[in-house]
Design an enzyme around this catalytic site. Structure first.
Site, PDB file in Angstrom:
ATOM      1  N   ASP A  36       7.423  32.385  60.253  1.00 28.53           N
ATOM      2  CA  ASP A  36       6.472  32.483  59.289  1.00 28.53           C
ATOM      3  C   ASP A  36       6.298  33.764  58.790  1.00 28.53           C
ATOM      4  O   ASP A  36       5.784  34.002  57.543  1.00 28.53           O
ATOM      5  CB  ASP A  36       5.284  31.788  59.579  1.00 28.53           C
ATOM      6  N   ASP A 296      19.835  24.637  12.675  1.00 32.09           N
ATOM      7  CA  ASP A 296      20.169  24.945  13.881  1.00 32.09           C
ATOM      8  C   ASP A 296      19.187  24.027  14.609  1.00 32.09           C
ATOM      9  O   ASP A 296      19.419  22.964  15.692  1.00 32.09           O
ATOM     10  CB  ASP A 296      20.259  26.202  14.451  1.00 32.09           C
ATOM     11  N   GLY A 431      26.581  20.516  18.796  1.00 30.93           N
ATOM     12  CA  GLY A 431      27.616  20.579  17.810  1.00 30.93           C
ATOM     13  C   GLY A 431      28.970  21.010  18.081  1.00 30.93           C
ATOM     14  O   GLY A 431      29.693  20.292  18.524  1.00 30.93           O
ATOM     15  N   MET A 432      29.287  22.271  17.794  1.00 33.39           N
ATOM     16  CA  MET A 432      30.707  22.548  18.055  1.00 33.39           C
ATOM     17  C   MET A 432      31.021  22.662  19.479  1.00 33.39           C
ATOM     18  O   MET A 432      32.326  22.339  19.891  1.00 33.39           O
ATOM     19  CB  MET A 432      31.108  24.133  17.530  1.00 33.39           C
TER      20      MET A 432
END
Length: 510
Positions: A36, A296, A431-432
């Site tokens: 611990d 965007d 997107g791209m």
């Protein structure tokens, strides 16, 4: 208490140690077995710092079990008092020491007689609370101890500062981006002509806690740690507090308006008006408002997201996604079960469903069922996302070392809005990138691995179907595999062939 191989919030003693270690010259002694005592390694690795007061473990071994712990614990307290000369020693029990049912308060009382340092026992029920609840309770206990001590000694000065000032409560070690958030909050308050009176517990001294009542108000950026302290200060010293997390454009503006309200309540001649500051920051400093209206961000329309984390971050990110960026939140949730009612109230109307659980398998099953475009969660959701081929942005503890950045990455304030906008946008496949993956996906020859979240699968893929699956571009392969397996289970099919794959495709298109 339950047996688990992974938890969102750790055991109670870790929360106590995090608070004690955040203060300067406060020494924590943990009464625990070997295994611990990993806190020092975790703290130095994640926070990347060496200048902190380490935790001492008073080990529970076979000798302790045979003779009892009293002499060993008392000796450790007095030894650390002589060696380190701390202002405060906090003795924290653990689940193991609680099982032994030893009177640790008696140990503290004995050690206090010969120690020059203040010595207290962390007043935490280790069976009933988790790491965050224990941290909140320990901070309130330490603050209350020193304010009551100052009151008894007649050194407590309750006169407020001449100029507007604030305490920032709840910044502490191993917190998610806490150091960066603290810098941003200081900058925000400076812009509002408000001085920072004290920041606790991180970097604070217990000797200075008696000066907390000098501030005009308290700012509590995170609900998980600091709220109990703020409530105590309000009840006993009449100090107002603001618990609106300044995360996102809307909530940052609301937090500033609450600051304006509390400051104007204490001035009679010159009233403060921060509306022009809010407008200036929203339009010219924060890029998030402009970005949310850009082409965007509009590409995110119709995308589904899942959010999961602590109550503060999960609620704030949910509202930002839905209200400020127009993203559909299919499910949001938190592992802070003790704060479930507040969380539900905050996210109501901003999501399709709410999940309150500390079981990561339930979160994984929910994500697999919804199949979102992106996940915003903890380190565990990041692992789940990798298994399901779903991108994940990390927005909450628990986290690993990559989410303790060296650069400036606040989540609060107006700079925080920019960081969050970047995180959200970069977490989606858009997107791209989609187009490029489609073009070059055919070159992905990685062997297909299972994406199921449970190991007790009842389905098998034959050789031909695995070859067919390998031909599918990697960015959609996981989704097709899950849809095929879902179709197979619905039709009580255990052996998946190429014919089953095409049948599943036709059923989905129907």
């Amino acid at each position: 208490m339950k047996l688990a191989y992974w938890m969102y919030a750790g055991p109670a003693h870790i929360g106590t140690l995090r608070v004690a270690s955040s203060f300067k010259n406060v020494h924590a002694i943990m009464h625990a077995p070997l295994g611990d005592d990993y806190f020092n390694v975790m703290r130095s690795m994640l926070e990347r710092e060496r200048d902190f007061t380490p935790v001492t473990a008073s080990i529970v071994d076979r000798h302790v079990l045979a003779r009892g712990s009293q002499e060993k614990v008392v000796d450790n307290i007095t030894r650390k008092d002589k060696e380190e000369c701390p202002d405060l020693i906090v003795l924290t029990p653990t689940c193991t020491s609680s099982i032994l049912q030893e009177d640790l308060q008696n140990f503290v009382d004995r050690a206090s007689i010969t120690s020059n340092s203040d010595v207290i026992l962390a007043d935490v029920n280790h069976y009933r609370v988790n790491e965050l609840q224990a941290a909140d309770r320990t901070l309130e206990q330490v603050v209350r101890y020193y304010l009551e001590k100052a009151r008894r000694q007649g050194t407590l000065d309750q006169s407020i500062t001449k100029e507007p000032s604030a305490n920032i409560i709840g910044i502490f070690t191993l917190g998610f981006h806490n150091q960066h958030d603290c810098r941003e909050l200081k900058r925000l308050l400076q812009d509002l002509n408000i001085k920072v009176n004290k920041v606790i517990p991180e970097g604070g001294s217990v000797k200075d806690l008696q000066d907390l009542p000098k501030a005009w108000f308290n700012l509590v950026p995170y609900r998980e740690v600091g709220l109990m302290t703020a409530i105590y200060l309000e009840k006993n010293f009449g100090m107002p507090y603001i618990s609106i997390t300044p995360m996102g454009i809307v909530d940052t503006a609301e937090c500033i308006r609450q600051i304006q309200k509390h400051v104007n309540n204490l001035v009679s001649d010159k009233k403060f008006n921060y509306e022009s500051y809010i407008d200036q920051q929203t339009r010219f400093v924060s890029q998030a408002a402009w970005f949310s209206r850009s082409i965007d961000c509009q590409n995110l329309t119709g995308k589904k997201a899942v959010v999961f984390g602590d109550a503060t971050h999960a609620a704030s990110i949910t509202r930002i996604l839905a209200r400020e960026m127009g993203i559909r939140v299919s499910c949001t949730g938190t592992y802070c079960k003790h704060d479930a009612e507040w969380f539900k109230e905050q996210v109501q109307g901003f999501c399709d469903e709410i999940l309150i659980t500390d079981d990561h398998t339930k979160v994984g099953d929910m994500i697999a069922r919804i199949e979102p475009s992106a996940i915003f969660g903890t380190q565990m959701e990041r692992h789940i996302g990798k298994r399901l081929d779903i991108p994940c942005g990390v927005i909450s503890s628990p986290v690993h070392i990559q989410n303790f950045p060296l650069g400036y990455r606040p989540f609060l304030g107006y700079e925080g809005t920019n960081q969050i906008a970047d995180l959200v946008y970069n977490s989606f496949t858009l997107g791209m990138e989609d187009h490029l993956l489609e073009i070059f996906g055919g070159h992905d020859t990685k062997e297909v691995i299972t994406k199921s979240l449970s190991t007790d699968t009842d389905l098998t893929w034959n050789y031909e179907s695995q070859l067919e699956l390998n031909k599918i571009p990697g960015f959609v392969r996981g989704k097709i595999k899950r849809n095929t397996e879902k179709f197979a289970r619905q039709n009580n099919i255990t052996n998946i062939t190429v014919e089953i794959m095409y049948a599943a495709k036709e059923a989905l298109s129907a």
